[in-house]
Design a protein around this motif. Structure first.
Motif, short mmCIF file in Angstrom:
data_model
loop_
_atom_site.label_atom_id
_atom_site.label_comp_id
_atom_site.label_asym_id
_atom_site.label_seq_id
_atom_site.Cartn_x
_atom_site.Cartn_y
_atom_site.Cartn_z
N UNK A 71 -7.26 2.28 16.87
CA UNK A 71 -6.74 1.59 15.68
C UNK A 71 -7.70 0.56 15.13
N UNK A 72 -8.44 -0.13 15.98
CA UNK A 72 -9.28 -1.21 15.45
C UNK A 72 -10.49 -0.70 14.69
N UNK A 73 -10.78 0.61 14.75
CA UNK A 73 -11.85 1.19 13.93
C UNK A 73 -11.37 1.40 12.50
N UNK A 74 -10.08 1.64 12.34
CA UNK A 74 -9.50 2.01 11.05
C UNK A 74 -9.16 0.75 10.26
N UNK A 75 -9.60 0.66 8.99
CA UNK A 75 -9.21 -0.50 8.18
C UNK A 75 -7.69 -0.67 8.18
N UNK A 76 -7.24 -1.90 8.29
CA UNK A 76 -5.81 -2.20 8.45
C UNK A 76 -4.95 -1.59 7.35
N UNK A 77 -5.41 -1.66 6.11
CA UNK A 77 -4.65 -1.13 4.97
C UNK A 77 -4.48 0.40 5.10
N UNK A 78 -5.52 1.08 5.57
CA UNK A 78 -5.45 2.53 5.75
C UNK A 78 -4.52 2.88 6.90
N UNK A 79 -4.63 2.15 7.97
CA UNK A 79 -3.78 2.39 9.14
C UNK A 79 -2.31 2.22 8.76
N UNK A 80 -1.99 1.14 8.06
CA UNK A 80 -0.62 0.85 7.66
C UNK A 80 -0.07 1.94 6.73
N UNK A 82 -1.14 5.04 6.29
CA UNK A 82 -1.06 6.32 6.98
C UNK A 82 0.19 6.38 7.85
N UNK A 83 0.50 5.28 8.54
CA UNK A 83 1.70 5.24 9.38
C UNK A 83 2.98 5.28 8.54
N UNK A 84 2.94 4.69 7.34
CA UNK A 84 4.10 4.75 6.44
C UNK A 84 4.37 6.20 6.03
N UNK A 85 3.31 6.94 5.75
CA UNK A 85 3.45 8.33 5.30
C UNK A 85 3.77 9.28 6.45
N UNK A 86 3.10 9.06 7.57
CA UNK A 86 3.22 9.96 8.73
C UNK A 86 3.39 9.10 9.97
N UNK A 87 4.61 8.67 10.22
CA UNK A 87 4.89 7.77 11.33
C UNK A 87 4.38 8.30 12.66
N UNK A 88 4.51 9.59 12.87
CA UNK A 88 4.06 10.20 14.13
C UNK A 88 2.64 10.74 14.04
N UNK A 89 2.03 10.64 12.85
CA UNK A 89 0.68 11.16 12.66
C UNK A 89 -0.36 10.36 13.42
N UNK A 110 -5.24 15.95 5.75
CA UNK A 110 -6.34 15.05 5.40
C UNK A 110 -5.85 14.10 4.32
N UNK A 111 -6.16 12.82 4.48
CA UNK A 111 -5.78 11.79 3.52
C UNK A 111 -7.04 11.08 3.07
N UNK A 112 -7.20 10.97 1.75
CA UNK A 112 -8.38 10.30 1.20
C UNK A 112 -7.99 8.96 0.58
N UNK A 113 -8.85 7.99 0.79
CA UNK A 113 -8.67 6.64 0.26
C UNK A 113 -9.96 6.25 -0.46
N UNK A 114 -9.83 5.43 -1.51
CA UNK A 114 -11.04 4.95 -2.18
C UNK A 114 -11.65 3.79 -1.39
N UNK A 115 -12.72 3.22 -1.91
CA UNK A 115 -13.43 2.15 -1.21
C UNK A 115 -12.57 0.90 -1.02
N UNK A 116 -11.52 0.75 -1.83
CA UNK A 116 -10.60 -0.39 -1.69
C UNK A 116 -9.42 -0.04 -0.78
N UNK A 117 -9.50 1.10 -0.12
CA UNK A 117 -8.46 1.57 0.81
C UNK A 117 -7.16 1.95 0.12
N UNK A 118 -7.24 2.35 -1.14
CA UNK A 118 -6.07 2.82 -1.89
C UNK A 118 -6.02 4.34 -1.78
N UNK A 119 -4.83 4.86 -1.48
CA UNK A 119 -4.63 6.30 -1.34
C UNK A 119 -4.99 7.01 -2.64
N UNK A 120 -5.78 8.09 -2.51
CA UNK A 120 -6.15 8.86 -3.71
C UNK A 120 -5.74 10.33 -3.62
N UNK A 121 -5.61 10.87 -2.40
CA UNK A 121 -5.30 12.31 -2.29
C UNK A 121 -4.79 12.63 -0.88
#
Length: 124
Positions: A71-80, A82-89, A110-121
């Protein structure tokens, strides 16, 4: 592709491994040149984790074939998000570039985020 000894990885890459994968170390490494760009790839002693770095030692991708990316490798906003979308993912791979991040869940999504960690796809 040129095999290198793991001790030739940049200090920043070694610190990333030590900070995020305690008790594990790079056991194999290689330098890959693609045009003018050199990337470094390292396999860790758990026989599961592969990390790609820039030649300066900044991580570009982390892949855990059987386990999950710490978890500490993943930016906090992306981790949060991703868990909202796929709790068990569980995140099996994350990569980053100038455009943003790509997260691959162990279930295949696969989930894509932009450089600001906003979900894009989301790709199923």
């Amino acid at each position: 592709m040129q095999k290198i000894t793991a001790d030739r990885l940049p200090a920043k890459a070694k610190k990333f491994i030590a900070d995020n994968f305690p008790g594990k170390k790079a056991t194999a490494a290689e330098a890959v040149k693609n045009g003018n760009v050199i990337t470094l790839r390292a396999n860790l002693s758990d026989n599961d984790t592969k990390i790609e770095f820039t030649k300066m030692g900044d991580w570009m991708s982390v892949q855990c074939e059987k386990g999950t990316v710490p978890n500490k490798v993943i930016p906090e906003k992306i981790l949060k998000r991703t868990k909202e979308l796929y709790n068990e993912g569980k995140i099996g791979k994350i990569s980053k570039n100038q455009a943003g991040y790509e997260v691959k869940l162990t279930m295949g999504t696969t989930i894509k985020y932009n450089a600001n960690c906003t979900l894009t796809e989301i790709i199923f």
